[in-house]
Structure formats: structure tokens, C-alpha cells
Design a protein around this motif. Structure first.
Motif, PDB file in Angstrom:
ATOM      1  N   HIS A 192       0.842  -1.179   0.000  1.00  0.00           N
ATOM      2  CA  HIS A 192       0.000   0.000   0.000  1.00  0.00           C
ATOM      3  C   HIS A 192       0.890   1.246   0.000  1.00  0.00           C
ATOM      4  CE1 HIS A 192      -4.075  -1.482   0.525  1.00  0.00           C
ATOM      5  NE2 HIS A 192      -3.743  -2.214   1.565  1.00  0.00           N
ATOM      6  N   TYR A 193       2.062   1.077  -0.579  1.00  0.00           N
ATOM      7  CA  TYR A 193       3.142   2.079  -0.527  1.00  0.00           C
ATOM      8  C   TYR A 193       4.089   1.726  -1.671  1.00  0.00           C
ATOM      9  CZ  TYR A 193       4.112  -2.187   1.894  1.00  0.00           C
ATOM     10  OH  TYR A 193       4.162  -3.539   2.184  1.00  0.00           O
ATOM     11  N   PRO A 194       4.944   2.639  -2.079  1.00  0.00           N
ATOM     12  CA  PRO A 194       5.875   2.299  -3.166  1.00  0.00           C
ATOM     13  C   PRO A 194       6.818   1.166  -2.725  1.00  0.00           C
ATOM     14  CG  PRO A 194       5.800   4.671  -2.799  1.00  0.00           C
ATOM     15  CD  PRO A 194       5.051   4.051  -1.664  1.00  0.00           C
TER      16      PRO A 194
ATOM     17  N   MET B 234      11.829  -4.263  -7.630  1.00  0.00           N
ATOM     18  CA  MET B 234      10.546  -4.928  -7.822  1.00  0.00           C
ATOM     19  C   MET B 234       9.875  -4.413  -9.101  1.00  0.00           C
ATOM     20  SD  MET B 234       8.420  -7.060  -6.554  1.00  0.00           S
ATOM     21  CE  MET B 234       6.759  -7.530  -6.176  1.00  0.00           C
ATOM     22  N   VAL B 235       9.879  -3.108  -9.253  1.00  0.00           N
ATOM     23  CA  VAL B 235       9.220  -2.500 -10.409  1.00  0.00           C
ATOM     24  C   VAL B 235       9.988  -2.851 -11.682  1.00  0.00           C
ATOM     25  CG1 VAL B 235       8.416  -0.316 -11.388  1.00  0.00           C
ATOM     26  CG2 VAL B 235       8.427  -0.629  -8.906  1.00  0.00           C
ATOM     27  N   ARG B 236      11.314  -2.810 -11.598  1.00  0.00           N
ATOM     28  CA  ARG B 236      12.134  -3.128 -12.777  1.00  0.00           C
ATOM     29  C   ARG B 236      12.005  -4.598 -13.167  1.00  0.00           C
ATOM     30  NH1 ARG B 236      16.041   0.519 -14.822  1.00  0.00           N
ATOM     31  NH2 ARG B 236      16.232   2.423 -13.600  1.00  0.00           N
ATOM     32  N   ALA B 237      11.973  -5.491 -12.156  1.00  0.00           N
ATOM     33  CA  ALA B 237      11.856  -6.924 -12.464  1.00  0.00           C
ATOM     34  C   ALA B 237      10.511  -7.186 -13.139  1.00  0.00           C
ATOM     35  CB  ALA B 237      11.998  -7.748 -11.194  1.00  0.00           C
ATOM     36  N   ALA B 238       9.450  -6.556 -12.621  1.00  0.00           N
ATOM     37  CA  ALA B 238       8.120  -6.727 -13.222  1.00  0.00           C
ATOM     38  C   ALA B 238       8.130  -6.212 -14.661  1.00  0.00           C
ATOM     39  CB  ALA B 238       7.070  -5.995 -12.393  1.00  0.00           C
TER      40      ALA B 238
ATOM     41  N   ILE C 114       4.967  -7.477 -16.680  1.00  0.00           N
ATOM     42  CA  ILE C 114       3.867  -7.347 -15.707  1.00  0.00           C
ATOM     43  C   ILE C 114       3.577  -5.867 -15.457  1.00  0.00           C
ATOM     44  CG2 ILE C 114       3.146  -7.862 -13.333  1.00  0.00           C
ATOM     45  CD1 ILE C 114       4.933 -10.315 -13.390  1.00  0.00           C
ATOM     46  N   LEU C 115       2.319  -5.500 -15.655  1.00  0.00           N
ATOM     47  CA  LEU C 115       1.894  -4.119 -15.422  1.00  0.00           C
ATOM     48  C   LEU C 115       1.839  -3.842 -13.919  1.00  0.00           C
ATOM     49  CD1 LEU C 115      -1.002  -4.276 -18.013  1.00  0.00           C
ATOM     50  CD2 LEU C 115       1.048  -2.858 -18.254  1.00  0.00           C
ATOM     51  N   VAL C 116       2.030  -2.576 -13.547  1.00  0.00           N
ATOM     52  CA  VAL C 116       2.094  -2.224 -12.120  1.00  0.00           C
ATOM     53  C   VAL C 116       1.147  -1.080 -11.794  1.00  0.00           C
ATOM     54  CG1 VAL C 116       3.606  -1.085 -10.407  1.00  0.00           C
ATOM     55  CG2 VAL C 116       4.424  -3.099 -11.623  1.00  0.00           C
ATOM     56  N   TRP C 117       0.471  -1.244 -10.691  1.00  0.00           N
ATOM     57  CA  TRP C 117      -0.280  -0.168 -10.000  1.00  0.00           C
ATOM     58  C   TRP C 117       0.584   0.195  -8.807  1.00  0.00           C
ATOM     59  CZ3 TRP C 117      -6.116   0.417  -9.023  1.00  0.00           C
ATOM     60  CH2 TRP C 117      -6.395   0.973  -7.770  1.00  0.00           C
TER      61      TRP C 117
ATOM     62  N   ALA D 259       7.971   1.486 -18.174  1.00  0.00           N
ATOM     63  CA  ALA D 259       6.846   1.287 -19.090  1.00  0.00           C
ATOM     64  C   ALA D 259       5.709   0.522 -18.424  1.00  0.00           C
ATOM     65  CB  ALA D 259       7.327   0.517 -20.313  1.00  0.00           C
ATOM     66  N   ASN D 260       6.058  -0.359 -17.495  1.00  0.00           N
ATOM     67  CA  ASN D 260       5.013  -1.212 -16.912  1.00  0.00           C
ATOM     68  C   ASN D 260       4.155  -0.487 -15.880  1.00  0.00           C
ATOM     69  OD1 ASN D 260       7.236  -1.097 -15.131  1.00  0.00           O
ATOM     70  ND2 ASN D 260       6.703  -3.045 -14.197  1.00  0.00           N
ATOM     71  N   VAL D 261       4.640   0.635 -15.348  1.00  0.00           N
ATOM     72  CA  VAL D 261       3.823   1.353 -14.362  1.00  0.00           C
ATOM     73  C   VAL D 261       2.723   2.084 -15.120  1.00  0.00           C
ATOM     74  CG1 VAL D 261       3.795   3.126 -12.575  1.00  0.00           C
ATOM     75  CG2 VAL D 261       5.747   1.580 -12.764  1.00  0.00           C
ATOM     76  N   VAL D 262       1.483   1.666 -14.882  1.00  0.00           N
ATOM     77  CA  VAL D 262       0.379   2.254 -15.647  1.00  0.00           C
ATOM     78  C   VAL D 262      -0.627   2.983 -14.759  1.00  0.00           C
ATOM     79  CG1 VAL D 262       0.549   0.783 -17.689  1.00  0.00           C
ATOM     80  CG2 VAL D 262      -0.780  -0.010 -15.728  1.00  0.00           C
TER      81      VAL D 262
END
Ligand code: GCB
Length: 612
Positions: free
Chosen positions: A367-369, A374-378, A383-386, A421-424
Motif C-alpha cells: 500500500h506504498y511504493p 521490484m518494479v524493474r523486475a516486473a 507485468i503491469l504495475v499499480w 513502461a510497466n507502471v500504468v
């Protein structure tokens, strides 16, 4: 976007510290503007064993009248002075216990399991600073408030447990042995972000990497490089230099044969656009390009993907194609019963592989960044990220300091991950109570997110309401301002029994994509019983089946992120023998065992995969 610190935010953050600890005067500076893509720079990790002192009463920081002690008398004075034979000194880092960094303190020492307060950290490290270089100490995260010092001098303070911050130490870092000292305090605060009540463990400490970054005297501190909004043949971006020299910067993407040189303005800022037709990043082909930014003295490279994310009525479009977000919510906790905050690529990969195995193309990092790896691996896995900030439940809506803190966390999250790119989705809040003050607070945050980044969707996890005995809807005024109609429901768990799902009809007055950001049920892995028995795997699996049937009758539905991938620690969960301080809504247990509901979701997601 140029990073700036307003005087208001400065005062607000200082006084946030004053209020929380009843300290009478605080003089530490705030961090400098965030340096991005730090792992691609020359850096020296300060990870490993750090000396530590538990300081329940903050005696190393303030005197018995509540006044901040000067550096010489405080725990920051870790030098010959504190050890002078004529001086009574009641602490000693040399003989103190040790903690591993990165890592939360709660899971490293039994006496720190429930601890909420101050812990002092010290690391001695050799260094060899070069002339004409600049040095920064970078903390990838420290929960919740950190005051740092180098070689006996305080260098600054930071508030917020999940975002990176850096202080310049050029001139302060010396040849030979250096001593960095950080007081980290994780006391919960009613006026904080998050506030004092939430449903996860308040892990304290230096929970992510700490490093010294080396840069030339002028360096490329920040940049954004993405497809121009709405375009498939134009890359748009900007960059920000830090330092006196405003010499030209060349942006190259060799694979696309792009090389463009821009001249920064007097503030070191430059914007650019360039014609290009990159292969698009998507979940099946997460294509990333090498992007290099260079001046005559500095070079930084990144791996960047290009894509468009938009909505059209109730559809979410990735590169113009209608997608269903087959997601799952994740807390940043280590897998396989290792306990504590996750911080490494290896741990993150286990969590993401589980999501992939469930046929996910999307994760909600709650519920926090989460950490940058983690974001780069996704991103590499398609894998898209919220991504969200911890504006969670009932915070102090009218307190300007609370707002300034939330906005700073939002800005720091966006600054760090805006090239992924995956952070949408940037999400500004979770399950906050409707009301005029909250609405104006969140509207401001949404506007800020859009101002910082117009290439992503902005949302909030809202709450469902009833407009009839079995008619569920969203009445939240926030629906007008966000891109997704996203909400948490818990029909069949907090709201009736699982068969309630069978009777529900959904009605939405807003034509936006419906996104169920949470639903779920608790179950202990291996606990079996009848479908009507709570906390059995059978109850949970049955609830998931009924939820899925309900979803199949929601034509506006564009995504789901069930709560939650893995059981996680929470002090709210007290049932002995069942919960034992764990929220048991994981589709996977804390030991890594998959519950029946995992396979129900997997089956549904693989069916959905062939439909879209
Ligand atoms: C929620 C919260 C989440 C909790 C979950 C639960 O609505 O957003 O943080 O952990 O419910 O398990 O109750």
C-alpha cells in the motif's frame, strides 16, 4: 518536470517532526532533489552489518527538557570527543549489537519484534574521494523518519518510509575512515502518511539499500523519456542537470538510430521530442531499449520501454488494445517464511513468479511504493504495475503538514519510476472515508499526479456502497476525478456470507473501467472443512468461485487484484492458532504453500487470457 522544494513543504516537514516527538527545535535540512536511476551510477553500497543502539527515550537526540542536543553532545558525535576520559558517555557504538542493512529491525532481534521508536545505526567505511567529483549518500528507504549524520555532523532529516532520499556529502566525506550515523524512528503518528492505524506490520529501520553515489560536478540528475501522450511515432522527454555547467546533452537510442543533442536552459533543464517508431512494450513482448544520456562529463544509461496506456469508456487500452488486468495485490514482504520486508531482486522475483504462475499480467503493489528492483523486475517480465502511496484509511485531511507529506511521497514515487513502461496506474489513496475535506485533499493529489505525469492513469481504491438491498454501486464523488472506477469490496467476507455474491447486481453511473482492487477471504493453508466454515481453504475457494461468477456479470469490469498474493504480518489479526499476527487472505501461505483459491484464480485468469 523540475524538482522543487517549497518553503511551505520545508516548514511543514520540519514541524511534522517537532509534533511527533515533542522536540523543541529542529534544524536539520531536508534531502536534496532525488537522483534517479542510482544503480546505473558509480556507487558504493554501505550494506552489511551496522552497529545499533535502541533509544526508546531519544536520549541520544534530546535532553531531559526536550531540547535537541547539539551535535557534540548527541549520539552523532561518534568520535574522540565522546570517548574523552573526563566525559561520562553512556553509549558506545563500538561495543554495540549489530543489525543487517538492508533489513527491518523487527525480524532481526526478538526484542525488536514489536518495537516502535528510535534505533541508531552506525557504519564505519573507508573512502577515497576524488577531486572534482560530488558525493551523495542515498537511502532507498528508511521507515519512518530518519535523521542522518556524517563524521559527527548532521546532514539532514527525511519523513516517509517507502521513498528514496539523498543528501549531498561532497566535502564532508573524507579520505580514510568515515562514520555514517542514522537515527531511524518508526513511531506511528496520527498525522503521518500512513496514519497510526493500518493493516500491515510497521517494520522499522533501514529497510532498503544505502549507498554513496559519485557524480561529476555537473550531472544528469533526472529525466523522463516516454512516448508522447497519444502518439506512436514521437518520443517526448525532458532532463534536468545538477551543477554549474549547462553544456549540451546528447540523448541516444542506438537500436532506433536516434541521437539528438539539446542545450539546457539556465536552470539546467531541457525538453525534447524526437520522431521514432519503437517496437512497443507489452505484456507478451516487454521490449526495452538502451537509452543513453551524455554530456562531455557525465553519462547515464537506462533500459526504457515505450507504450501507451489509456481508457476508452469502460475499456483499458494498452497500445490501443483492450486488455483485462489479470492482477493480484502484493505486500512487500519476503516469501517462504523468511519474515520481514522484502528488499532484494531474488525475493521480489519469487513473488512475481508466483503472480506469473497465476497467469497475472498485472500487480497492485500495495500500500506504498515498493523497492525499485521490484518494479524493474516486473517490467522485464511484462507485468503491469499499480503503484500507490500510503494515504490509507482515516488520515488528517485538514492538516497542511499531512498534505505536504502525502504530496512529497507522491512526487518521490513518480520521480523514481516515471520511466518504467510497466507502471500504468498511480494511485493516491486506499479506502478513505467520503467527506468534503477528504475530497479536496485527494483532488489536489490527483491534480499533482497528472501535472507530474500525463502518460499514466490515476486512481484510488474506493469503497462500494448499496443503492438497494442487493444493488451495489459506487457513490464516491472521487469517481469523477479518477481514470478507473476502482474499489475494494469484500462481499462474502466482511459483508455477509459467500452466497451473498450470487444475489448482487452492480450498477454504475459513470462510464469508466471498473477495477476491483480488493476482494478475498482468510484461510489457513491446510485447514479443511465445510464451505461454510470460515478460515478453511474450502470457504475461501468457494468464495472465489462465487466472486468470479459475479464478475462474469459485470460487463464494465476491466481488472481485478484479489487481496492478496501471500499471507502477511499484521498486528490487527489476533486469532490464536489461525492468524497469530498474520492476515491470512493470501492465496499463498507465508511459507509459500498455494491454497485452493490460488488454482481457482489461475483457472479463471487463463480462461480470460484466451478471451482478450
Ligand atoms: C482492506 C485493506 C487492506 C486490508 C484488507 C483486509 O480493505 O485495503 O489493507 O489488509 O482490507 O484484509 O481486511
Amino acid at each position: 518536470m523540475k524538482t522543487k522544494f517549497t518553503l511551505f513543504a520545508f516548514c511543514a516537514m520540519l514541524s511534522a517532526g517537532v509534533m511527533s516527538q515533542t522536540i523543541k527545535s529542529v534544524t536539520e535540512p531536508l534531502p536534496g532533489p532525488q537522483i534517479i536511476n542510482v544503480y546505473a551510477r558509480n556507487h558504493t553500497l554501505l550494506n552489511g552489518q551496522w552497529s545499533m543502539l535502541i533509544d526508546q527515550y531519544d536520549v541520544g537526540y534530546m535532553d531531559y527538557r526536550g531540547n535537541v542536543i547539539n551535535e557534540r553532545g548527541s549520539f552523532f558525535a561518534d568520535d574522540g570527543f565522546s570517548k574523552h576520559p573526563d566525559r561520562l558517555t553512556e553509549y558506545d557504538f563500538d561495543t554495540a549489537d549489530r543489525l543487517e542493512v538492508p533489513g527491518d529491525w523487527n525480524t532481526q532481534m526478538p526484542e525488536l519484534y514489536y518495537y516502535e521508536g528510535s534505533v541508531w545505526y552506525r557504519k564505519l567505511f573507508p573512502f577515497n574521494p576524488q577531486q572534482d567529483k560530488r558525493y551523495f549518500i542515498y537511502f532507498a528507504a528508511a521507515n519512518y523518519e530518519a535523521v542522518a549524520g556524517l563524521n559527527g555532523k548532521k546532514i539532514g532529516r527525511h519523513i516517509g518510509g517507502y521513498t528514496p532520499f539523498n543528501f549531498e556529502v561532497t566535502g564532508g566525506i573524507k579520505q580514510g575512515e568515515n562514520s555514517v550515523i542514522v537515527k531511524v524512528n518508526n513511531a506511528r503518528r496520527p498525522e503521518g502518511i500512513p496514519t497510526n492505524h493500518c493493516d500491515w506490520w510497521n517494520y522499522g529501520g533501514l529497510t532498503r539499500d544505502v549507498m554513496i553515489i559519485e557524480t561529476p560536478s555537473t550531472f544528469i540528475r533526472d529525466y523522463k523519456i516516454q512516448l508522447a501522450k497519444g502518439s506512436y511515432n514521437q518520443i517526448a522527454g525532458w532532463l534536468q542537470l545538477d551543477g554549474p555547467d549547462k553544456s549540451p546533452v546528447t540523448i541516444s537510442i542506438p537500436e532506433l538510430k536516434i541521437k539528438q543533442t539539446v542545450t539546457p536552459d539556465a536552470d539546467g533543464y531541457a525538453q525534447f521530442t524526437v520522431k521514432a517508431k519503437p517496437k512497443l512494450w507489452d505484456c507478451d513482448n516487454p521490449k526495452l531499449y538502451n537509452v543513453i544520456l551524455a554530456t562531455d562529463k557525465d553519462t547515464i544509461s537506462d533500459r526504457i520501454g515505450f507504450r501507451q496506456i489509456e481508457t476508452d469508456g469502460s475499456k483499458i487500452l494498452l497500445n490501443g488494445k483492450n486488455i483485462f488486468c489479470r492482477g493480484v495485490s502484493i505486500h512487500e514482504e519476503k516469501p517462504y517464511g523468511m519474515g520481514g520486508r522484502a528488499f532484494s531482486r531474488e525475493q521480489d522475483m519469487v513473488l512475481l513468479e508466483w503472480a506469473k504462475e497465476m497467469e497475472c499480467n498485472f500487480v497492485r503493489l500495495a500500500h506504498y511504493p515498493h523497492n525499485e528492483q521490484m518494479v524493474r523486475a516486473a517490467e522485464e517480465m511484462g507485468i503491469l504495475v499499480w503503484s500507490e502511496i500510503p494515504v490509507y484509511w482515516t488520515i488528517h485531511w485538514t492538516d497542511p503538514e499531512t498534505y505536504a507529506n502525502a504530496e512529497q511521497q507522491l512526487e518521490d514515487m513518480i520521480t523514481r519510476d516515471k520511466n518504467r513502461a510497466n507502471v500504468v496506474v498511480w494511485s493516491v489513496s486506499n479506502e478513505t472515508p467520503r467527506g468534503a475535506e477528504r475530497l479536496s485533499f485527494l483532488k489536489k493529489l490527483i491534480a499533482k499526479a497528472r501535472q507530474l505525469d500525463d502518460t499514466r492513469l490515476v486512481s484510488s481504491a474506493m469503497e462500494k456502497e448499496y443503492s438497494g438491498p442487493s444493488t451495489v454501486t459506487i457513490l464516491d464523488e472521487l469517481a469523477e476525478y479518477v481514470d478507473l472506477l476502482s474499489f475494494n469490496e469484500y462481499i462474502g467476507w466482511y459483508d455477509g456470507n459467500s452466497d451473498k455474491c450470487d444475489r448482487m447486481t452492480w450498477e454504475f453511473s459513470v462510464d469508466k473501467p471498473v477495477f476491483i482492487s480488493e476482494f478475498g477471504a482468510g484461510a489457513v493453508y491446510g485447514m479443511h472443512g465445510d464451505v461454510s466454515e470460515r478460515f478453511t481453504e474450502e470457504y475461501m475457494a468457494d468464495l472465489y468461485k462465487r466472486q468470479i461468477n459475479m464478475f462474469e456479470n459485470m460487463p464494465q469490469l476491466a481488472g481485478t487484484t484479489p487481496w492478496v498474493l501471500k499471507d502477511f504480518r499484521s498486528p490487527r489479526r489476533q486469532l490464536h492458532g489461525i492468524q497469530g499476527n498474520y492476515n491470512r487472505k493470501g492465496l499463498i501461505s507465508d511459507q509459500g504453500q498455494k491454497k485452493q483459491a490460488f488454482y481457482i484464480m489461475q483457472e479463471w485468469y487463463s480462461a480470460l487470457k484466451s478471451r482478450y
